[in-house]
Write an enzyme that holds these catalytic residues in place. Structure first.
Site, PDB file in Angstrom:
ATOM      1  N   CYS A 124       0.652  -1.151  -0.028  1.00  0.00           N
ATOM      2  CA  CYS A 124       0.049  -0.136   0.089  1.00  0.00           C
ATOM      3  C   CYS A 124       0.825   1.244   0.178  1.00  0.00           C
ATOM      4  O   CYS A 124       0.404   2.307  -0.218  1.00  0.00           O
ATOM      5  CB  CYS A 124      -0.868  -0.035   1.140  1.00  0.00           C
ATOM      6  SG  CYS A 124      -2.197  -1.362   1.207  1.00  0.00           S
TER       7      CYS A 124
ATOM      8  N   HIS B 176      -3.387   7.487   1.843  1.00  0.00           N
ATOM      9  CA  HIS B 176      -3.806   6.298   1.354  1.00  0.00           C
ATOM     10  C   HIS B 176      -5.198   5.910   1.742  1.00  0.00           C
ATOM     11  O   HIS B 176      -5.547   6.264   2.858  1.00  0.00           O
ATOM     12  CB  HIS B 176      -2.871   5.204   1.771  1.00  0.00           C
ATOM     13  CG  HIS B 176      -3.301   3.525   1.742  1.00  0.00           C
ATOM     14  ND1 HIS B 176      -3.696   3.322   0.458  1.00  0.00           N
ATOM     15  CD2 HIS B 176      -3.322   2.679   2.506  1.00  0.00           C
ATOM     16  CE1 HIS B 176      -3.839   1.942   0.574  1.00  0.00           C
ATOM     17  NE2 HIS B 176      -3.635   1.494   1.770  1.00  0.00           N
TER      18      HIS B 176
ATOM     19  N   ASN C 262      -9.982  -0.210  -0.598  1.00  0.00           N
ATOM     20  CA  ASN C 262      -8.428  -0.133  -0.505  1.00  0.00           C
ATOM     21  C   ASN C 262      -7.964  -0.742  -1.896  1.00  0.00           C
ATOM     22  O   ASN C 262      -7.965  -1.747  -1.988  1.00  0.00           O
ATOM     23  CB  ASN C 262      -7.925  -0.858   0.657  1.00  0.00           C
ATOM     24  CG  ASN C 262      -6.580  -0.788   0.806  1.00  0.00           C
ATOM     25  OD1 ASN C 262      -5.840  -0.175   0.019  1.00  0.00           O
ATOM     26  ND2 ASN C 262      -5.813  -1.139   2.065  1.00  0.00           N
TER      27      ASN C 262
HETATM   28  N1  ACO Z   1     -18.727  -8.319   8.352  1.00  0.00           N
HETATM   29  C1  ACO Z   1     -19.282  -8.383   9.532  1.00  0.00           C
HETATM   30  N2  ACO Z   1     -18.559  -8.923  10.669  1.00  0.00           N
HETATM   31  C2  ACO Z   1     -17.246  -8.939  10.519  1.00  0.00           C
HETATM   32  C3  ACO Z   1     -16.551  -8.603   9.190  1.00  0.00           C
HETATM   33  C4  ACO Z   1     -17.362  -8.195   8.259  1.00  0.00           C
HETATM   34  N3  ACO Z   1     -16.818  -8.080   7.166  1.00  0.00           N
HETATM   35  N4  ACO Z   1     -15.442  -8.923   9.394  1.00  0.00           N
HETATM   36  C5  ACO Z   1     -15.089  -9.161  10.694  1.00  0.00           C
HETATM   37  N5  ACO Z   1     -16.435  -9.289  11.428  1.00  0.00           N
HETATM   38  C6  ACO Z   1     -16.726  -9.630  12.932  1.00  0.00           C
HETATM   39  C7  ACO Z   1     -15.568 -10.429  13.590  1.00  0.00           C
HETATM   40  O1  ACO Z   1     -15.813 -11.772  13.175  1.00  0.00           O
HETATM   41  C8  ACO Z   1     -15.813 -10.015  14.801  1.00  0.00           C
HETATM   42  O2  ACO Z   1     -16.911 -10.763  15.454  1.00  0.00           O
HETATM   43  P1  ACO Z   1     -16.893 -11.176  16.999  1.00  0.00           P
HETATM   44  O3  ACO Z   1     -16.990 -10.208  17.910  1.00  0.00           O
HETATM   45  O4  ACO Z   1     -18.258 -11.937  17.135  1.00  0.00           O
HETATM   46  O5  ACO Z   1     -15.719 -12.148  16.908  1.00  0.00           O
HETATM   47  C9  ACO Z   1     -16.495  -8.562  14.955  1.00  0.00           C
HETATM   48  O6  ACO Z   1     -16.847  -8.255  13.427  1.00  0.00           O
HETATM   49  C10 ACO Z   1     -15.040  -7.718  15.211  1.00  0.00           C
HETATM   50  O7  ACO Z   1     -14.203  -7.886  14.530  1.00  0.00           O
HETATM   51  P2  ACO Z   1     -12.960  -6.976  14.588  1.00  0.00           P
HETATM   52  O8  ACO Z   1     -11.935  -7.569  13.656  1.00  0.00           O
HETATM   53  O9  ACO Z   1     -12.432  -6.990  16.099  1.00  0.00           O
HETATM   54  O10 ACO Z   1     -13.276  -5.641  14.099  1.00  0.00           O
HETATM   55  P3  ACO Z   1     -12.453  -4.393  14.138  1.00  0.00           P
HETATM   56  O11 ACO Z   1     -13.356  -3.289  14.807  1.00  0.00           O
HETATM   57  O12 ACO Z   1     -11.070  -4.242  14.310  1.00  0.00           O
HETATM   58  O13 ACO Z   1     -12.568  -3.834  12.588  1.00  0.00           O
HETATM   59  C11 ACO Z   1     -11.344  -3.721  10.356  1.00  0.00           C
HETATM   60  C12 ACO Z   1     -11.884  -4.760  11.724  1.00  0.00           C
HETATM   61  C13 ACO Z   1     -12.060  -3.064   9.808  1.00  0.00           C
HETATM   62  C14 ACO Z   1     -10.511  -4.740   9.463  1.00  0.00           C
HETATM   63  C15 ACO Z   1     -10.261  -2.840  11.304  1.00  0.00           C
HETATM   64  O14 ACO Z   1      -9.470  -3.723  12.188  1.00  0.00           O
HETATM   65  C16 ACO Z   1      -9.392  -2.210  10.327  1.00  0.00           C
HETATM   66  O15 ACO Z   1      -9.871  -1.311   9.694  1.00  0.00           O
HETATM   67  N6  ACO Z   1      -8.129  -2.476  10.374  1.00  0.00           N
HETATM   68  C17 ACO Z   1      -7.024  -1.863   9.323  1.00  0.00           C
HETATM   69  C18 ACO Z   1      -6.869  -2.848   8.271  1.00  0.00           C
HETATM   70  C19 ACO Z   1      -6.458  -2.245   6.916  1.00  0.00           C
HETATM   71  O16 ACO Z   1      -6.921  -1.118   6.618  1.00  0.00           O
HETATM   72  N7  ACO Z   1      -5.871  -2.873   6.259  1.00  0.00           N
HETATM   73  C20 ACO Z   1      -5.733  -2.738   5.052  1.00  0.00           C
HETATM   74  C21 ACO Z   1      -4.111  -3.054   4.628  1.00  0.00           C
HETATM   75  S1  ACO Z   1      -3.050  -1.940   5.505  1.00  0.00           S
HETATM   76  C22 ACO Z   1      -3.254  -0.472   5.135  1.00  0.00           C
HETATM   77  O17 ACO Z   1      -3.785  -0.304   3.944  1.00  0.00           O
HETATM   78  C23 ACO Z   1      -3.192   0.513   6.232  1.00  0.00           C
END
Ligand code: ACO
Length: 329
Positions: free
Chosen positions: A114, A256, A286
């Protein structure tokens, strides 16, 4: 003779097919509400069957060249930031070079996930300053849909396909030793970092030398989120202080486009108003290395970014890698 890099054109391209959150919710157990609240994403574009990263890159490159008024024969360097090249080799940039009919100079890909666009800008800026290139195409292009596990709702909702490009031209004069040099139009500075010990929080579980196939994205979302907020805040401070500038001097933050919540974190740290942020993640999710030039081109073409505006670009990605570039349009 002191050279520096001027940004003289931009272009972008998104594949025709759109996949909305609601459509995605028919494939995996997710919802528009969950995706929107956690990421700000509403839809992503998906490359058609047979449409490759080089095809997206070419569309964006031609638009940037048209904007800049340059022909293929003017270009002597192409760098494509990509983590989804057409083939293991040769580089996507070389394929593009042939497609554009450019027969001199050099073309290569740069892999920083990224952060690929910021890394590519950094390398090309250094080459221009060293007198090694006069007119360069810098492209971020990705077909992330090809390395997404479409059964993993934790990652598949986050990514999309697209490409963005800029043309950089070597200009003479106004070196860093002259007064008011930071008012010049062009790239003021670039800053890149990496920390390979954090590989396991965001990686692809395949490759030519390990499994023999491309693999799919694996991610510890919460860890990535935390590192993104910390690293982006520090890189932004590094870029501003290197130029004797302050957050209030920035006209546009062009981050980004991974996640609106990460972008908001950086914005708040800078004390910037929401109206100064170029946000396009809702439209294309993304797109990895393509996301900054996609956002930049959007704001240039809709008239938000004007000549002389100070733009701060920043990104973090797998590696981990992160970086920033400060430039005047
Ligand atoms: N739809 C519905 N529920 C979901 C989904 C989905 N797509 N994905 C995960 N869940 C559920 C999980 O199973 C979990 O359920 P549980 O509590 O029953 O176990 C719940 O939602 C919470 O999951 P978390 O992973 O804790 O959710 P979080 O609030 O951390 O959000 C996310 C997840 C959006 C991925 C966040 O962590 C994030 O944005 N991280 C950054 C990742 C990113 O941007 N990566 C891109 C590459 S790096 C970059 O470009 C910077």
């Amino acid at each position: 003779m002191a050279y520096y890099s001027r940004l003289v054109g931009s272009g972008s391209y998104l594949p025709e097919k759109v996949l909305t959150n609601d459509q995605l919710a028919e494939l995996v157990d997710t919802s528009d509400e969950w995706i929107t609240e956690r990421t700000g994403i509403k839809q992503r574009h998906i490359a058609a069957e047979g449409q490759m990263t080089s095809d997206l890159a070419r569309e964006a490159a031609l638009k940037a060249m048209d904007y800049a008024g340059v022909k293929a024969s003017d270009i002597d360097l192409i760098v494509v930031g990509t983590t989804t090249p057409d083939d293991t080799f040769p580089a996507t940039a070389v394929k593009l070079q042939a497609q554009l009919g450019m027969t001199r100079g050099a073309a290569f890909d740069l892999q920083a996930v990224c952060s690929g666009f910021v890394y590519s800008l950094s390398v090309v800026d250094a080459m221009i300053k060293a007198g090694q290139a006069k007119t360069a195409l810098v492209i971020g292009a990705e077909t992330m849909s090809r390395i997404v596990d479409w059964e993993d709702r934790g990652t598949c909702v986050l990514f999309g396909d697209g490409a963005g490009a800029v043309v950089l031209r070597a200009e003479n004069g106004i070196s860093e030793n002259e007064p008011r040099w930071n008012q010049r139009r062009g790239i003021l500075s670039t800053h890149i970092h990496s920390d390979g010990t954090l590989r396991d929080i965001l990686y692809c579980d395949g490759g030519p030398s390990s499994t023999g196939d491309a693999g799919v994205i694996k991610m510890e979302g919460k860890d990535v989120f935390k590192h993104a907020v910390t690293n982006l805040s520090s890189i932004v401070g590094e870029a501003l202080s290197a130029n004797g500038l302050e957050a209030k001097d920035i006209d546009w933050l062009v981050p980004h486009q991974a996640n609106k919540r990460i972008i908001d974190g950086t914005r708040k740290k800078l004390g910037m108003d929401e109206s100064k942020i170029v946000l396009t993640v809702d439209k294309h999710a993304n797109t990895s290395a393509a996301s900054i030039p996609l956002a930049l081109d959007t704001a240039v073409r809709d008239g938000r970014i004007q000549e002389g505006d100070l733009i701060l670009m920043e990104a973090m990605g797998g590696g981990l890698t992160w970086g920033a570039a400060l430039a005047r349009w």
